[in-house]
Design a protein around this motif. Sequence first.
Motif, PDB file in Angstrom:
ATOM      1  N   ALA A 109    -119.165  22.246 -80.774  1.00  0.00           N
ATOM      2  CA  ALA A 109    -118.766  23.401 -79.965  1.00  0.00           C
ATOM      3  C   ALA A 109    -118.258  22.999 -78.585  1.00  0.00           C
ATOM      4  O   ALA A 109    -117.791  23.855 -77.823  1.00  0.00           O
ATOM      5  CB  ALA A 109    -119.935  24.383 -79.835  1.00  0.00           C
ATOM      6  N   GLY A 110    -118.324  21.716 -78.263  1.00  0.00           N
ATOM      7  CA  GLY A 110    -117.791  21.240 -76.995  1.00  0.00           C
ATOM      8  C   GLY A 110    -118.634  21.652 -75.797  1.00  0.00           C
ATOM      9  O   GLY A 110    -119.798  22.039 -75.920  1.00  0.00           O
ATOM     10  N   ASP A 111    -118.018  21.552 -74.624  1.00  0.00           N
ATOM     11  CA  ASP A 111    -118.689  21.902 -73.373  1.00  0.00           C
ATOM     12  C   ASP A 111    -118.677  23.414 -73.163  1.00  0.00           C
ATOM     13  O   ASP A 111    -118.101  24.159 -73.954  1.00  0.00           O
ATOM     14  CB  ASP A 111    -118.002  21.207 -72.199  1.00  0.00           C
ATOM     15  CG  ASP A 111    -118.082  19.685 -72.299  1.00  0.00           C
ATOM     16  OD1 ASP A 111    -119.088  19.182 -72.838  1.00  0.00           O
ATOM     17  OD2 ASP A 111    -117.135  19.011 -71.849  1.00  0.00           O
ATOM     18  N   HIS A 112    -119.271  23.842 -72.050  1.00  0.00           N
ATOM     19  CA  HIS A 112    -119.239  25.265 -71.715  1.00  0.00           C
ATOM     20  C   HIS A 112    -117.801  25.740 -71.529  1.00  0.00           C
ATOM     21  O   HIS A 112    -116.933  24.993 -71.063  1.00  0.00           O
ATOM     22  CB  HIS A 112    -120.010  25.528 -70.416  1.00  0.00           C
ATOM     23  CG  HIS A 112    -121.482  25.381 -70.561  1.00  0.00           C
ATOM     24  ND1 HIS A 112    -122.360  25.665 -69.546  1.00  0.00           N
ATOM     25  CD2 HIS A 112    -122.252  24.976 -71.606  1.00  0.00           C
ATOM     26  CE1 HIS A 112    -123.597  25.442 -69.962  1.00  0.00           C
ATOM     27  NE2 HIS A 112    -123.554  25.023 -71.204  1.00  0.00           N
ATOM     28  N   PHE A 113    -117.557  27.003 -71.893  1.00  0.00           N
ATOM     29  CA  PHE A 113    -116.259  27.623 -71.675  1.00  0.00           C
ATOM     30  C   PHE A 113    -116.032  27.724 -70.172  1.00  0.00           C
ATOM     31  O   PHE A 113    -116.778  28.388 -69.457  1.00  0.00           O
ATOM     32  CB  PHE A 113    -116.251  29.014 -72.328  1.00  0.00           C
ATOM     33  CG  PHE A 113    -114.945  29.727 -72.235  1.00  0.00           C
ATOM     34  CD1 PHE A 113    -113.834  29.250 -72.909  1.00  0.00           C
ATOM     35  CD2 PHE A 113    -114.813  30.880 -71.486  1.00  0.00           C
ATOM     36  CE1 PHE A 113    -112.620  29.918 -72.838  1.00  0.00           C
ATOM     37  CE2 PHE A 113    -113.615  31.557 -71.407  1.00  0.00           C
ATOM     38  CZ  PHE A 113    -112.507  31.073 -72.089  1.00  0.00           C
ATOM     39  N   ASN A 114    -114.999  27.050 -69.681  1.00  0.00           N
ATOM     40  CA  ASN A 114    -114.851  26.883 -68.231  1.00  0.00           C
ATOM     41  C   ASN A 114    -113.374  26.790 -67.834  1.00  0.00           C
ATOM     42  O   ASN A 114    -112.917  25.779 -67.298  1.00  0.00           O
ATOM     43  CB  ASN A 114    -115.618  25.617 -67.796  1.00  0.00           C
ATOM     44  CG  ASN A 114    -115.644  25.423 -66.301  1.00  0.00           C
ATOM     45  OD1 ASN A 114    -115.541  26.376 -65.529  1.00  0.00           O
ATOM     46  ND2 ASN A 114    -115.778  24.179 -65.873  1.00  0.00           N
ATOM     47  N   PRO A 115    -112.591  27.849 -68.083  1.00  0.00           N
ATOM     48  CA  PRO A 115    -111.154  27.783 -67.795  1.00  0.00           C
ATOM     49  C   PRO A 115    -110.820  27.633 -66.316  1.00  0.00           C
ATOM     50  O   PRO A 115    -109.728  27.176 -65.975  1.00  0.00           O
ATOM     51  CB  PRO A 115    -110.622  29.112 -68.356  1.00  0.00           C
ATOM     52  CG  PRO A 115    -111.799  30.026 -68.328  1.00  0.00           C
ATOM     53  CD  PRO A 115    -112.979  29.148 -68.635  1.00  0.00           C
ATOM     54  N   ASP A 166    -108.236  27.057 -79.815  1.00  0.00           N
ATOM     55  CA  ASP A 166    -109.326  26.379 -80.536  1.00  0.00           C
ATOM     56  C   ASP A 166    -110.586  27.231 -80.624  1.00  0.00           C
ATOM     57  O   ASP A 166    -111.651  26.756 -81.014  1.00  0.00           O
ATOM     58  CB  ASP A 166    -109.635  25.014 -79.922  1.00  0.00           C
ATOM     59  CG  ASP A 166    -110.056  25.082 -78.466  1.00  0.00           C
ATOM     60  OD1 ASP A 166    -110.072  26.198 -77.893  1.00  0.00           O
ATOM     61  OD2 ASP A 166    -110.358  24.022 -77.879  1.00  0.00           O
ATOM     62  N   GLY A 167    -110.460  28.499 -80.268  1.00  0.00           N
ATOM     63  CA  GLY A 167    -111.587  29.419 -80.389  1.00  0.00           C
ATOM     64  C   GLY A 167    -112.702  29.132 -79.398  1.00  0.00           C
ATOM     65  O   GLY A 167    -112.536  28.371 -78.442  1.00  0.00           O
ATOM     66  N   SER A 168    -113.858  29.729 -79.631  1.00  0.00           N
ATOM     67  CA  SER A 168    -115.037  29.496 -78.801  1.00  0.00           C
ATOM     68  C   SER A 168    -116.278  29.819 -79.623  1.00  0.00           C
ATOM     69  O   SER A 168    -116.185  30.375 -80.719  1.00  0.00           O
ATOM     70  CB  SER A 168    -114.987  30.338 -77.517  1.00  0.00           C
ATOM     71  OG  SER A 168    -114.868  31.710 -77.825  1.00  0.00           O
ATOM     72  N   ALA A 169    -117.424  29.457 -79.093  1.00  0.00           N
ATOM     73  CA  ALA A 169    -118.687  29.667 -79.806  1.00  0.00           C
ATOM     74  C   ALA A 169    -119.755  30.087 -78.815  1.00  0.00           C
ATOM     75  O   ALA A 169    -119.647  29.823 -77.607  1.00  0.00           O
ATOM     76  CB  ALA A 169    -119.110  28.392 -80.528  1.00  0.00           C
ATOM     77  N   ILE A 170    -120.782  30.737 -79.307  1.00  0.00           N
ATOM     78  CA  ILE A 170    -121.946  31.045 -78.478  1.00  0.00           C
ATOM     79  C   ILE A 170    -123.097  30.175 -78.964  1.00  0.00           C
ATOM     80  O   ILE A 170    -123.341  30.066 -80.175  1.00  0.00           O
ATOM     81  CB  ILE A 170    -122.288  32.550 -78.499  1.00  0.00           C
ATOM     82  CG1 ILE A 170    -123.420  32.855 -77.507  1.00  0.00           C
ATOM     83  CG2 ILE A 170    -122.584  33.062 -79.896  1.00  0.00           C
ATOM     84  CD1 ILE A 170    -123.547  34.323 -77.149  1.00  0.00           C
ATOM     85  N   VAL A 171    -123.760  29.518 -78.019  1.00  0.00           N
ATOM     86  CA  VAL A 171    -124.747  28.488 -78.352  1.00  0.00           C
ATOM     87  C   VAL A 171    -126.090  28.802 -77.681  1.00  0.00           C
ATOM     88  O   VAL A 171    -126.147  29.110 -76.489  1.00  0.00           O
ATOM     89  CB  VAL A 171    -124.254  27.097 -77.906  1.00  0.00           C
ATOM     90  CG1 VAL A 171    -125.333  26.038 -78.116  1.00  0.00           C
ATOM     91  CG2 VAL A 171    -122.983  26.708 -78.668  1.00  0.00           C
ATOM     92  N   LEU A 172    -127.148  28.707 -78.471  1.00  0.00           N
ATOM     93  CA  LEU A 172    -128.513  28.887 -77.986  1.00  0.00           C
ATOM     94  C   LEU A 172    -129.126  27.512 -77.752  1.00  0.00           C
ATOM     95  O   LEU A 172    -128.974  26.609 -78.579  1.00  0.00           O
ATOM     96  CB  LEU A 172    -129.332  29.646 -79.022  1.00  0.00           C
ATOM     97  CG  LEU A 172    -130.787  29.967 -78.693  1.00  0.00           C
ATOM     98  CD1 LEU A 172    -130.866  31.000 -77.566  1.00  0.00           C
ATOM     99  CD2 LEU A 172    -131.506  30.485 -79.938  1.00  0.00           C
TER     100      LEU A 172
END
Length: 200
Positions: A109-115, A166-172
């Motif tokens: 899922a990569g790093d935090h979403f951070n545009p 590349d979309g995004s994901a929510i991670v716990l």
Amino acid sequence: MKKNLLLLGLSVLLLSGCSFFGFGQNDEATIPVSAPETSETQETPETSETLQAEAKMVNADGNELGVVNFTESNEGVMISLNLKDVPEGERGIHIHAVGKCEPPTFESAGDHFNPTEMKHGVENPEGPHAGDLPNVTPENGVVASEYLAKNLTLQKGMANSLLDEDGSAIVLHENADDYKTDPSGESGGRIGCGVITPIE
């Protein structure tokens, strides 16, 4: 509201009621999340064009944890968590930059979403990430909460869209986010993940 203080409210649909947490950032540096204060802030156009997405979250063993729903509103993206079998204790939860959830580590899922290329955390003077969200605390394994991420969108083509190429994901995460330590708030390993998928 003063520029140097933005409030984030987390409206929990359990017995815990409402809790609030403050931002110490200026308007330009902030990607706030807040609970809607009135029905007006929750409104989305009642048309077939209302943008919606969902993420079916699973744990490291591939077992279902529940669904997270995302709805575009005039104020940002409304995020509704409906999870079960979440280990007890306060835990970090974030939007991550890639729409891929490969167990057991979910590093895909990569790093935090951070545009906006900020540092992590609402208490970090150089933060937060757009994907930074409030911690969750399950009750009997259940997380049922709702909040508004004001600077996210589901509109494709926007820099802060959760539905980019590349979309995004929510991670716990396994630990609580401390809201200040870059890059992930000392929130530890990834114990749940869901790809954010548009609802057509």
